[in-house]
Design a protein around this motif. Structure first.
Motif, PDB file in Angstrom:
ATOM      1  N   THR A 102      14.734  18.401  10.900  1.00  0.00           N
ATOM      2  CA  THR A 102      15.683  19.530  11.190  1.00  0.00           C
ATOM      3  C   THR A 102      14.740  19.765  11.597  1.00  0.00           C
ATOM      4  OG1 THR A 102      14.815  20.186   8.669  1.00  0.00           O
ATOM      5  CG2 THR A 102      17.430  18.840   8.520  1.00  0.00           C
ATOM      6  N   ALA A 103      13.550  20.028  12.277  1.00  0.00           N
ATOM      7  CA  ALA A 103      12.687  20.778  12.783  1.00  0.00           C
ATOM      8  C   ALA A 103      13.575  21.483  14.268  1.00  0.00           C
ATOM      9  CB  ALA A 103      11.914  20.155  13.104  1.00  0.00           C
ATOM     10  N   GLU A 104      12.871  22.769  14.196  1.00  0.00           N
ATOM     11  CA  GLU A 104      13.237  23.281  14.889  1.00  0.00           C
ATOM     12  C   GLU A 104      13.315  22.920  16.094  1.00  0.00           C
ATOM     13  OE1 GLU A 104      12.044  27.258  14.206  1.00  0.00           O
ATOM     14  OE2 GLU A 104      13.588  27.562  12.893  1.00  0.00           O
ATOM     15  N   GLN A 105      13.224  23.597  17.627  1.00  0.00           N
ATOM     16  CA  GLN A 105      12.660  23.041  18.881  1.00  0.00           C
ATOM     17  C   GLN A 105      11.131  23.148  18.850  1.00  0.00           C
ATOM     18  OE1 GLN A 105      15.498  25.314  22.000  1.00  0.00           O
ATOM     19  NE2 GLN A 105      16.716  23.526  21.585  1.00  0.00           N
ATOM     20  N   ASP A 106      11.049  24.151  18.449  1.00  0.00           N
ATOM     21  CA  ASP A 106       9.214  24.362  18.731  1.00  0.00           C
ATOM     22  C   ASP A 106       8.785  24.335  16.692  1.00  0.00           C
ATOM     23  OD1 ASP A 106       6.685  24.924  19.791  1.00  0.00           O
ATOM     24  OD2 ASP A 106       7.264  27.231  19.131  1.00  0.00           O
ATOM     25  N   PRO A 107       8.775  22.497  17.064  1.00  0.00           N
ATOM     26  CA  PRO A 107       8.323  22.257  15.696  1.00  0.00           C
ATOM     27  C   PRO A 107       6.882  22.865  14.975  1.00  0.00           C
ATOM     28  CG  PRO A 107       8.174  19.997  16.733  1.00  0.00           C
ATOM     29  CD  PRO A 107       9.052  21.647  17.105  1.00  0.00           C
ATOM     30  N   SER A 108       6.221  23.056  14.366  1.00  0.00           N
ATOM     31  CA  SER A 108       5.434  23.538  13.728  1.00  0.00           C
ATOM     32  C   SER A 108       4.265  22.180  13.513  1.00  0.00           C
ATOM     33  CB  SER A 108       5.282  23.596  11.757  1.00  0.00           C
ATOM     34  OG  SER A 108       5.257  22.505  11.026  1.00  0.00           O
ATOM     35  N   PRO A 109       3.019  22.786  13.515  1.00  0.00           N
ATOM     36  CA  PRO A 109       1.743  21.628  13.682  1.00  0.00           C
ATOM     37  C   PRO A 109       1.884  20.603  12.868  1.00  0.00           C
ATOM     38  CG  PRO A 109       0.959  24.117  13.927  1.00  0.00           C
ATOM     39  CD  PRO A 109       2.140  24.224  13.989  1.00  0.00           C
ATOM     40  N   VAL A 167       0.922  -0.938  -0.334  1.00  0.00           N
ATOM     41  CA  VAL A 167      -0.250  -0.126   0.016  1.00  0.00           C
ATOM     42  C   VAL A 167       0.932   0.916   0.058  1.00  0.00           C
ATOM     43  CG1 VAL A 167      -1.498   1.363   1.457  1.00  0.00           C
ATOM     44  CG2 VAL A 167      -1.512  -1.477   1.627  1.00  0.00           C
ATOM     45  N   VAL A 168       0.864   1.875  -0.761  1.00  0.00           N
ATOM     46  CA  VAL A 168       1.325   3.169  -0.919  1.00  0.00           C
ATOM     47  C   VAL A 168       0.473   4.467  -0.120  1.00  0.00           C
ATOM     48  CG1 VAL A 168       3.347   4.946  -2.760  1.00  0.00           C
ATOM     49  CG2 VAL A 168       2.981   2.523  -2.755  1.00  0.00           C
ATOM     50  N   PHE A 169       0.664   4.784   0.568  1.00  0.00           N
ATOM     51  CA  PHE A 169       0.095   5.978   1.215  1.00  0.00           C
ATOM     52  C   PHE A 169       0.045   7.223   0.198  1.00  0.00           C
ATOM     53  CE2 PHE A 169      -1.395   8.598   4.291  1.00  0.00           C
ATOM     54  CZ  PHE A 169      -3.320   8.103   4.485  1.00  0.00           C
ATOM     55  N   ALA A 170      -0.111   8.347  -0.562  1.00  0.00           N
ATOM     56  CA  ALA A 170      -0.188   9.297  -1.144  1.00  0.00           C
ATOM     57  C   ALA A 170      -1.133  10.123  -0.765  1.00  0.00           C
ATOM     58  CB  ALA A 170       0.828   8.974  -2.668  1.00  0.00           C
ATOM     59  N   SER A 171      -2.044  10.071   0.323  1.00  0.00           N
ATOM     60  CA  SER A 171      -3.382  10.848   0.623  1.00  0.00           C
ATOM     61  C   SER A 171      -2.628  11.613   2.035  1.00  0.00           C
ATOM     62  CB  SER A 171      -4.158  10.245   0.038  1.00  0.00           C
ATOM     63  OG  SER A 171      -5.565  11.366   0.544  1.00  0.00           O
ATOM     64  N   GLY A 172      -2.852  13.042   2.214  1.00  0.00           N
ATOM     65  CA  GLY A 172      -2.314  13.386   3.435  1.00  0.00           C
ATOM     66  C   GLY A 172      -2.291  14.785   3.165  1.00  0.00           C
ATOM     67  N   VAL A 173      -1.485  16.140   3.997  1.00  0.00           N
ATOM     68  CA  VAL A 173      -2.084  17.317   4.262  1.00  0.00           C
ATOM     69  C   VAL A 173      -0.538  17.469   2.935  1.00  0.00           C
ATOM     70  CG1 VAL A 173      -1.402  19.443   5.833  1.00  0.00           C
ATOM     71  CG2 VAL A 173      -2.724  17.248   6.414  1.00  0.00           C
ATOM     72  N   SER A 174      -1.162  18.317   2.584  1.00  0.00           N
ATOM     73  CA  SER A 174       0.392  18.733   1.292  1.00  0.00           C
ATOM     74  C   SER A 174       0.952  19.956   1.621  1.00  0.00           C
ATOM     75  CB  SER A 174      -0.564  18.722  -0.138  1.00  0.00           C
ATOM     76  OG  SER A 174      -1.760  18.695  -0.419  1.00  0.00           O
ATOM     77  N   ASN A 175      -0.096  20.310   2.363  1.00  0.00           N
ATOM     78  CA  ASN A 175       0.496  22.389   3.008  1.00  0.00           C
ATOM     79  C   ASN A 175       1.097  22.506   4.094  1.00  0.00           C
ATOM     80  OD1 ASN A 175       1.072  25.195   3.117  1.00  0.00           O
ATOM     81  ND2 ASN A 175      -1.683  25.594   2.893  1.00  0.00           N
ATOM     82  N   SER A 176       2.679  22.388   3.863  1.00  0.00           N
ATOM     83  CA  SER A 176       3.357  22.744   5.134  1.00  0.00           C
ATOM     84  C   SER A 176       2.874  23.081   6.209  1.00  0.00           C
ATOM     85  CB  SER A 176       4.752  23.330   5.168  1.00  0.00           C
ATOM     86  OG  SER A 176       4.885  23.808   4.382  1.00  0.00           O
ATOM     87  N   SER A 177       2.175  24.824   5.566  1.00  0.00           N
ATOM     88  CA  SER A 177       1.122  25.796   6.331  1.00  0.00           C
ATOM     89  C   SER A 177       0.364  25.263   7.531  1.00  0.00           C
ATOM     90  CB  SER A 177       2.060  27.098   6.029  1.00  0.00           C
ATOM     91  OG  SER A 177       2.665  27.199   5.456  1.00  0.00           O
ATOM     92  N   GLU A 178      -0.488  24.498   6.989  1.00  0.00           N
ATOM     93  CA  GLU A 178      -1.462  23.293   7.015  1.00  0.00           C
ATOM     94  C   GLU A 178      -1.495  23.974   9.215  1.00  0.00           C
ATOM     95  OE1 GLU A 178      -4.443  23.411   7.597  1.00  0.00           O
ATOM     96  OE2 GLU A 178      -4.697  23.119   5.440  1.00  0.00           O
ATOM     97  N   SER A 179      -2.788  23.910   9.427  1.00  0.00           N
ATOM     98  CA  SER A 179      -2.805  23.940  11.234  1.00  0.00           C
ATOM     99  C   SER A 179      -3.687  23.627  11.924  1.00  0.00           C
ATOM    100  CB  SER A 179      -2.498  25.851  11.798  1.00  0.00           C
ATOM    101  OG  SER A 179      -3.553  26.541  10.859  1.00  0.00           O
ATOM    102  N   ARG A 180      -4.746  23.705  10.710  1.00  0.00           N
ATOM    103  CA  ARG A 180      -5.662  22.841  11.027  1.00  0.00           C
ATOM    104  C   ARG A 180      -6.682  21.833  11.092  1.00  0.00           C
ATOM    105  NH1 ARG A 180      -9.821  23.928   5.483  1.00  0.00           N
ATOM    106  NH2 ARG A 180      -7.684  23.220   4.984  1.00  0.00           N
ATOM    107  N   ALA A 181      -6.753  20.853  12.737  1.00  0.00           N
ATOM    108  CA  ALA A 181      -6.727  20.085  13.365  1.00  0.00           C
ATOM    109  C   ALA A 181      -7.703  18.786  12.325  1.00  0.00           C
ATOM    110  CB  ALA A 181      -6.996  20.309  14.958  1.00  0.00           C
ATOM    111  N   SER A 182      -8.748  19.603  11.908  1.00  0.00           N
ATOM    112  CA  SER A 182      -9.474  18.808  10.801  1.00  0.00           C
ATOM    113  C   SER A 182      -8.993  18.130  10.051  1.00  0.00           C
ATOM    114  CB  SER A 182     -10.948  19.835  10.787  1.00  0.00           C
ATOM    115  OG  SER A 182     -10.386  20.400   9.656  1.00  0.00           O
TER     116      SER A 182
END
Length: 227
Positions: free
Chosen positions: A67-74, A23-38
């Motif tokens: 390589t994320a900073e100490q306070d990673p984005s959502p 199973v190749v899972f290629a469906s997910g959140v594509s915007n790295s600026s996304e913050s909506r929990a939904s």
């Protein structure tokens, strides 16, 4: 089996769409600026259902997690959680990706964002110390296919990336040259070098005859963005 219909899904479909064991899972959140929990919850639920099938599952993580900073984005927190879910399942493989370059209408990709701003003449902000790693989606499919067939299950993520990262300013310069337009941007003294262990992927690329040496980034940018 392919889950998804975007750029990565289409690239892996030729080899894996009819494979009953993978199973190749290629469906997910594509915007790295996304913050909506939904949005994060939607991907989490879809991934859990896919993992319940008990087949080898390939998940595309992000090189930014390492390589994320100490306070990673959502978004990065979410990717960390999804990677852990896949690895803890006992039947998963995580391929971490950098900036994927390919034919996509997604306006949130780094290169599409740059192209749109340069062509429109709009100003944007560039972090002077930030680096990004660019790789052709076709090369991801070839290298990824080799790694999937060879590893099946791996205890840790494998980064599929080019051997050299570029500063964002260097990437802007390439896009200016390719588009024949001057970019208008403001430089902020922020960012950090990008360190990616891509030795395994580079070895697979060499075996496949994929040249990711000097000039690779410009070649793939011209492939998809030259007028």
């Amino acid at each position: 089996m392919i889950i998804g219909n975007g750029l990565l899904a289409r690239s892996f479909a030729l080899e894996f769409s009819t494979d009953p064991d993978i199973v190749v899972f290629a469906s997910g959140v594509s915007n790295s600026s996304e913050s909506r929990a939904s949005e994060f919850a939607r991907e989490r639920a879809l991934l859990d259902r896919a993992l319940d099938q008990r087949r080898l599952l390939v998940y595309f993580g992000s090189c930014g997690v390492a390589t994320a900073e100490q306070d990673p984005s959502p978004y990065m927190q979410h990717k960390q959680e999804m990677e852990a879910r896949v690895l803890d399942s006992g039947h998963g493989l995580v391929l971490r990706l950098p900036q994927v370059v390919g034919s996509t209408s997604n306006p949130h990709t780094l290169i599409n964002f740059m192209r749109d701003r340069i062509l429109s003449g709009q100003s944007f902000t560039v972090w002077s110390k930030a680096q990004r790693n660019l790789i052709d989606v076709d090369d991801i499919a070839a290298i990824g296919g080799r790694l999937i067939r060879g590893h099946r299950i791996a205890p840790k993520p494998i980064s599929v990336a080019a051997p050299q990262s570029l500063t964002v300013i260097e990437i802007v310069g390439l896009m200016e040259r390719i588009l024949g337009r001057k970019a208008h941007y403001v430089v902020e003294d922020r960012g950090a070098p990008l360190r990616i262990d891509a030795d395994e992927a580079c070895a697979a690329a060499a075996d496949l005859g994929i040249d990711m040496g000097p000039g690779y980034a410009e070649r793939i940018l011209r492939k998809y963005y030259a007028p």
